[in-house]
Design a protein around this motif. Structure first.
Motif, short mmCIF file in Angstrom:
data_model
loop_
_atom_site.label_atom_id
_atom_site.label_comp_id
_atom_site.label_asym_id
_atom_site.label_seq_id
_atom_site.Cartn_x
_atom_site.Cartn_y
_atom_site.Cartn_z
N GLU A 1 12.05 14.38 -5.24
CA GLU A 1 12.29 15.20 -4.05
C GLU A 1 11.03 15.93 -3.59
OE1 GLU A 1 15.20 14.87 -2.62
OE2 GLU A 1 15.94 13.68 -4.31
N GLY A 2 10.14 16.25 -4.53
CA GLY A 2 9.03 17.12 -4.20
C GLY A 2 7.69 16.48 -3.96
N CYS A 3 7.51 15.23 -4.34
CA CYS A 3 6.16 14.65 -4.17
C CYS A 3 5.87 14.49 -2.67
CB CYS A 3 6.00 13.38 -4.99
SG CYS A 3 6.17 11.80 -4.16
N PRO A 4 4.63 14.74 -2.26
CA PRO A 4 4.30 14.68 -0.83
C PRO A 4 4.60 13.34 -0.16
CG PRO A 4 2.57 15.81 -2.03
CD PRO A 4 3.50 15.26 -3.06
N VAL A 5 4.43 12.23 -0.88
CA VAL A 5 4.71 10.94 -0.25
C VAL A 5 6.21 10.76 -0.08
CG1 VAL A 5 4.49 8.43 -0.48
CG2 VAL A 5 2.54 9.90 -0.98
N SER A 6 7.02 11.19 -1.04
CA SER A 6 8.48 11.15 -0.84
C SER A 6 8.88 11.95 0.39
CB SER A 6 9.21 11.73 -2.06
OG SER A 6 9.16 10.87 -3.17
N LYS A 7 8.29 13.10 0.55
CA LYS A 7 8.60 13.93 1.73
C LYS A 7 8.22 13.22 3.02
CE LYS A 7 8.18 18.41 -0.57
NZ LYS A 7 7.42 19.66 -0.59
N ALA A 8 7.06 12.54 3.01
CA ALA A 8 6.61 11.83 4.21
C ALA A 8 7.51 10.66 4.54
CB ALA A 8 5.16 11.35 4.02
N ASP B 1 1.95 9.85 -21.05
CA ASP B 1 1.85 8.79 -20.05
C ASP B 1 3.04 8.86 -19.11
OD1 ASP B 1 2.79 5.68 -19.49
OD2 ASP B 1 0.63 5.94 -19.38
N VAL B 2 2.79 8.70 -17.82
CA VAL B 2 3.84 8.52 -16.82
C VAL B 2 3.41 7.32 -15.97
CG1 VAL B 2 5.01 9.47 -14.80
CG2 VAL B 2 4.51 10.95 -16.76
N THR B 3 4.20 6.26 -16.01
CA THR B 3 3.89 5.05 -15.26
C THR B 3 5.05 4.76 -14.31
OG1 THR B 3 2.62 4.15 -17.11
CG2 THR B 3 3.37 2.58 -15.44
N THR B 4 4.72 4.54 -13.05
CA THR B 4 5.73 4.33 -12.02
C THR B 4 5.44 3.07 -11.23
OG1 THR B 4 5.96 6.73 -11.81
CG2 THR B 4 6.91 5.39 -10.05
N THR B 5 6.47 2.31 -10.96
CA THR B 5 6.42 1.16 -10.06
C THR B 5 7.26 1.52 -8.84
OG1 THR B 5 6.27 -0.39 -11.90
CG2 THR B 5 6.96 -1.29 -9.79
N ALA B 6 6.75 1.19 -7.66
CA ALA B 6 7.51 1.41 -6.43
C ALA B 6 7.76 0.06 -5.76
CB ALA B 6 6.76 2.34 -5.48
N LEU C 1 0.83 -1.21 0.00
CA LEU C 1 0.00 0.00 0.00
C LEU C 1 0.86 1.26 0.00
CD1 LEU C 1 -2.74 -1.13 2.53
CD2 LEU C 1 -2.86 -1.09 0.03
N ILE C 2 1.97 1.23 0.74
CA ILE C 2 2.90 2.36 0.71
C ILE C 2 3.44 2.53 -0.70
CG2 ILE C 2 5.20 3.14 1.48
CD1 ILE C 2 4.48 1.87 4.23
N GLY C 3 3.80 1.42 -1.34
CA GLY C 3 4.29 1.47 -2.72
C GLY C 3 3.26 2.05 -3.67
N ALA C 4 2.01 1.62 -3.54
CA ALA C 4 0.95 2.14 -4.41
C ALA C 4 0.77 3.64 -4.20
CB ALA C 4 -0.37 1.40 -4.14
N ALA C 5 0.78 4.07 -2.96
CA ALA C 5 0.63 5.49 -2.67
C ALA C 5 1.80 6.29 -3.23
CB ALA C 5 0.52 5.71 -1.16
N HIS C 6 3.00 5.76 -3.07
CA HIS C 6 4.19 6.48 -3.54
C HIS C 6 4.21 6.54 -5.07
CE1 HIS C 6 8.72 7.27 -2.58
NE2 HIS C 6 8.14 8.30 -3.15
#
Length: 142
Positions: free
Chosen positions: A121-128, A75-80, A49-54
């Motif tokens: 660096e700037g996304c809110p989940v990265s900051k958290a 398109d921007v696709t990200t896997t965490a 769930l943390i990965g999905a949120a990030h």
């Protein structure tokens, strides 16, 4: 800005117990167990769930940064990938590896990489998650 809520319940001891979680909207929900967290069965886990949120937050942040710079992505696709390891006898989230692929017409790879790093660096989940090592592999695809 809204407050987003989720709830989790755990029943039983650590190794034999089971848990459930649900989001306020109903979009997420399910069960998790000791096995899903520490042995990797097919159930979900808090780390998933943390990965999905990030991944979701990062994709949105990068898309926004690109669009604001005049490069609207197709398109921007990200896997965490969230790594849970034993550190000093305690389970610890040690690393999150973001793997991102973006389709952005008319953009060169260096500029894409600059925006990708800024979004990390700037996304809110990265900051958290600032206490966790966050790695990035970003690729511009045509």
């Amino acid at each position: 800005m809204p407050v987003h809520s989720a709830e989790a319940t755990w029943n039983g001891d650590l190794q034999e117990g089971v848990g459930t979680f649900k989001g306020k909207t109903g979009a997420i929900g399910g069960g998790y167990s000791f096995e899903s967290r520490f042995e990797g069965n097919n159930e979900t886990s808090p780390e998933e769930l943390i990965g999905a949120a990030h991944a979701g937050c990062y994709s949105m942040a990068l898309s926004n940064m690109l669009a604001e710079a005049g490069h609207t992505p197709e398109d921007v696709t990200t896997t965490a990938d969230v790594s849970l390891e034993m550190i000093d006898g305690a389970p610890t989230i040690t690393t999150i590896k973001l793997t991102c692929k973006g389709q952005v017409p008319g953009l060169d790879a260096d500029t894409f990489s600059e925006h990708a790093q800024a979004a990390k660096e700037g996304c809110p989940v990265s900051k958290a998650l600032a206490g966790v090592s966050i790695e990035l592999d970003a690729e511009l695809v045509s």
